[in-house]
Design a protein around this motif. Sequence first.
Motif, PDB file in Angstrom:
ATOM      1  N   ALA A 227      14.703 -14.317  46.391  1.00 26.75           N
ATOM      2  CA  ALA A 227      13.621 -13.257  46.908  1.00 26.75           C
ATOM      3  C   ALA A 227      12.666 -13.022  45.620  1.00 26.75           C
ATOM      4  N   VAL A 228      12.306 -13.908  44.713  1.00 27.88           N
ATOM      5  CA  VAL A 228      11.795 -13.839  43.576  1.00 27.88           C
ATOM      6  C   VAL A 228      10.140 -13.336  43.917  1.00 27.88           C
ATOM      7  N   LEU A 229       9.524 -12.473  42.886  1.00 28.13           N
ATOM      8  CA  LEU A 229       8.161 -12.230  42.798  1.00 28.13           C
ATOM      9  C   LEU A 229       7.512 -13.365  42.095  1.00 28.13           C
ATOM     10  N   HIS A 230       6.441 -13.894  42.625  1.00 30.99           N
ATOM     11  CA  HIS A 230       5.374 -14.984  42.219  1.00 30.99           C
ATOM     12  C   HIS A 230       5.007 -14.480  40.797  1.00 30.99           C
ATOM     13  N   PRO A 231       4.775 -15.438  39.778  1.00 32.12           N
ATOM     14  CA  PRO A 231       4.374 -14.839  38.432  1.00 32.12           C
ATOM     15  C   PRO A 231       2.957 -14.410  38.681  1.00 32.12           C
ATOM     16  N   LEU A 232       2.132 -14.972  39.696  1.00 30.08           N
ATOM     17  CA  LEU A 232       0.854 -14.314  39.954  1.00 30.08           C
ATOM     18  C   LEU A 232       0.821 -12.993  40.269  1.00 30.08           C
ATOM     19  N   ALA A 233       1.566 -12.837  41.286  1.00 32.99           N
ATOM     20  CA  ALA A 233       1.756 -11.488  41.950  1.00 32.99           C
ATOM     21  C   ALA A 233       2.358 -10.582  40.846  1.00 32.99           C
ATOM     22  N   GLY A 234       3.105 -10.943  39.730  1.00 33.97           N
ATOM     23  CA  GLY A 234       3.499 -10.115  38.637  1.00 33.97           C
ATOM     24  C   GLY A 234       2.262  -9.733  37.801  1.00 33.97           C
ATOM     25  N   TYR A 235       1.491 -10.586  37.606  1.00 34.70           N
ATOM     26  CA  TYR A 235       0.443 -10.533  36.923  1.00 34.70           C
ATOM     27  C   TYR A 235      -0.599  -9.571  37.495  1.00 34.70           C
ATOM     28  N   LEU A 236      -0.994  -9.777  38.753  1.00 33.34           N
ATOM     29  CA  LEU A 236      -1.501  -8.749  39.471  1.00 33.34           C
ATOM     30  C   LEU A 236      -1.204  -7.414  39.732  1.00 33.34           C
ATOM     31  N   LEU A 237       0.087  -7.197  39.699  1.00 35.45           N
ATOM     32  CA  LEU A 237       0.970  -5.912  39.857  1.00 35.45           C
ATOM     33  C   LEU A 237       0.747  -5.401  38.554  1.00 35.45           C
ATOM     34  N   LEU A 238       0.672  -5.927  37.220  1.00 31.70           N
ATOM     35  CA  LEU A 238       0.716  -5.213  36.013  1.00 31.70           C
ATOM     36  C   LEU A 238      -0.646  -4.710  35.861  1.00 31.70           C
ATOM     37  N   ARG A 239      -1.775  -5.554  36.394  1.00 31.52           N
ATOM     38  CA  ARG A 239      -3.458  -5.214  36.265  1.00 31.52           C
ATOM     39  C   ARG A 239      -3.460  -4.002  37.136  1.00 31.52           C
ATOM     40  N   GLY A 240      -2.763  -4.275  38.219  1.00 27.12           N
ATOM     41  CA  GLY A 240      -3.057  -2.894  39.160  1.00 27.12           C
ATOM     42  C   GLY A 240      -2.370  -1.543  38.654  1.00 27.12           C
ATOM     43  N   LEU A 241      -1.329  -1.729  37.771  1.00 30.81           N
ATOM     44  CA  LEU A 241      -0.657  -0.473  37.282  1.00 30.81           C
ATOM     45  C   LEU A 241      -1.686   0.492  36.478  1.00 30.81           C
ATOM     46  N   SER A 242      -2.475  -0.540  35.633  1.00 31.14           N
ATOM     47  CA  SER A 242      -3.150  -0.101  34.743  1.00 31.14           C
ATOM     48  C   SER A 242      -4.378   1.097  35.373  1.00 31.14           C
ATOM     49  N   THR A 243      -4.876   1.022  36.764  1.00 29.66           N
ATOM     50  CA  THR A 243      -5.507   1.784  37.272  1.00 29.66           C
ATOM     51  C   THR A 243      -4.832   2.645  38.338  1.00 29.66           C
ATOM     52  N   LEU A 244      -3.659   2.663  38.478  1.00 29.54           N
ATOM     53  CA  LEU A 244      -2.913   3.473  39.331  1.00 29.54           C
ATOM     54  C   LEU A 244      -3.498   5.006  39.374  1.00 29.54           C
ATOM     55  N   PRO A 245      -3.075   5.439  38.171  1.00 27.49           N
ATOM     56  CA  PRO A 245      -3.404   6.920  38.250  1.00 27.49           C
ATOM     57  C   PRO A 245      -4.898   7.265  38.721  1.00 27.49           C
ATOM     58  N   LEU A 246      -5.626   6.591  38.108  1.00 28.81           N
ATOM     59  CA  LEU A 246      -7.171   6.880  38.650  1.00 28.81           C
ATOM     60  C   LEU A 246      -7.352   6.675  39.993  1.00 28.81           C
ATOM     61  N   ARG A 247      -6.661   5.570  40.705  1.00 26.79           N
ATOM     62  CA  ARG A 247      -6.834   5.220  42.018  1.00 26.79           C
ATOM     63  C   ARG A 247      -6.239   6.342  42.776  1.00 26.79           C
ATOM     64  N   VAL A 248      -5.033   6.719  42.563  1.00 30.47           N
ATOM     65  CA  VAL A 248      -4.182   7.480  43.437  1.00 30.47           C
ATOM     66  C   VAL A 248      -4.976   9.051  43.388  1.00 30.47           C
ATOM     67  N   THR A 249      -5.462   9.373  42.109  1.00 28.91           N
ATOM     68  CA  THR A 249      -5.905  10.820  41.854  1.00 28.91           C
ATOM     69  C   THR A 249      -7.166  10.796  42.863  1.00 28.91           C
ATOM     70  N   ALA A 250      -8.001   9.670  42.782  1.00 33.62           N
ATOM     71  CA  ALA A 250      -9.294   9.654  43.468  1.00 33.62           C
ATOM     72  C   ALA A 250      -9.043   9.553  45.050  1.00 33.62           C
ATOM     73  N   ALA A 251      -8.335   8.849  45.509  1.00 38.32           N
ATOM     74  CA  ALA A 251      -7.822   8.925  46.934  1.00 38.32           C
ATOM     75  C   ALA A 251      -7.338  10.266  47.590  1.00 38.32           C
ATOM     76  N   SER A 252      -6.368  10.758  46.398  1.00 44.15           N
ATOM     77  CA  SER A 252      -5.799  11.987  47.084  1.00 44.15           C
ATOM     78  C   SER A 252      -6.708  13.135  47.301  1.00 44.15           C
ATOM     79  N   ALA A 253      -7.720  13.171  46.206  1.00 46.72           N
ATOM     80  CA  ALA A 253      -8.773  13.941  46.501  1.00 46.72           C
ATOM     81  C   ALA A 253      -9.422  13.874  47.721  1.00 46.72           C
ATOM     82  N   THR A 254      -9.885  12.545  48.119  1.00 49.81           N
ATOM     83  CA  THR A 254     -10.636  12.283  49.350  1.00 49.81           C
ATOM     84  C   THR A 254      -9.715  12.507  50.386  1.00 49.81           C
ATOM     85  N   ALA A 255      -8.360  12.306  50.807  1.00 56.38           N
ATOM     86  CA  ALA A 255      -7.504  12.694  51.528  1.00 56.38           C
ATOM     87  C   ALA A 255      -7.415  14.159  51.887  1.00 56.38           C
ATOM     88  N   ALA A 256      -7.464  14.884  50.862  1.00 59.60           N
ATOM     89  CA  ALA A 256      -7.360  16.406  51.048  1.00 59.60           C
ATOM     90  C   ALA A 256      -8.589  16.881  51.620  1.00 59.60           C
TER      91      ALA A 256
END
Length: 361
Positions: A227-256
Amino acid sequence: MTDLRTRAVHAGRDDLTDLGLHAAPLDYSTTYPSRDSAAEARRIDEFAAGGHVSGIYGRIGNPTVERFERALAELEGFEHAVAFASGMSAVQRGKRHVVGVRSLYGSTDHLLTSGLLGTEVTWGAPEDAARAVREDTGRVFVETPANPALTELDIAALVERCGAVPVLVDNTFATPVLQCPGHHGARLVLHSATKFLGGHGDVMGGVVACDAEEAARLRDIRFATGAVLHPLAGYLLLRGLSTLPLRVTAASATAAVLAERLAQHPAVTAVHHPRIGGPLVAFEVAGDPHAVIGAVRVITPAVSLGSVDTLIQHPASLTHPVAAEHDREKAGITGRLIRLSAGLEDVEDLRHDLDQALKAC
Ligand code: PLP
């Protein structure tokens, strides 16, 4: 470097400058040639003994995926993380018996209840979890905030009650931006990386952050099941992490803001928004929830969550139909419940879209 935003950008990338690289390298290799066959044999033995080795075969480890694993482990405050092909493939039992605290994501509930993994599950409220523990209990499995009614529990109190039995927290909804279960004593933290970690609705993955002992067991299971993660998925997930705090903070403000507006809407009978905040809002409507979902024009009517666009869905029929009806009702998953995952659109555009869609009920 202690701020989460800084760590999210740099985690898993410490060696790039020395390598003369800016973007993380994407390694598609399924096997890794070596002229030193005896050394390879020793490394295989090391892996079989629970060691962490990579660069032998794609099912044992992949350097691109390992960057994502290191980064996620760092953000969750653990030594290790083990990535899987999806959130569901990351749901592993440890030992035969599992104590489950409802509500959990519908497929997780189904996987544990059905015994497909050879699991025996005892369901209990957080206060009863310790009583349900047996000699052969490998995990106490919880989700907080829980899918989809966003109920929360006190992780530290649960961990204390469960003593030596490892508590696993599905942290998909909160992400390390809002909560690090490891800081409260959880021994394992699971994510459907398909959601906020990837963040763009275009990559499927799962990951468990944990200590060395649990990581060795999970790598062994991953190696055996494939059940391995594909390398391209690993690449995209690492890239996703770099904007995670910004995205979650912005979306949380909208949700509130949306939660507040929904609470005042005459067609809305109940609103659930977690105490810790976050991009998810669940609400009950007076009329037909399917009519509301069918009427949105900016919001995307789709299962899943954690994308750049706002997603809306009907949990009772889409994400939780596999749970028995009385269990669903007990967990607050009524037929009138709608779950919304805020994205990054303008909040007023979303509010207008919800207003016009609510006219449908
Ligand atoms: N855990 C939670 C809280 C989820 O919402 C989901 C999926 O929606 C999963 C686990 C399973 O993840 P995946 O769909 O990536 O297999």
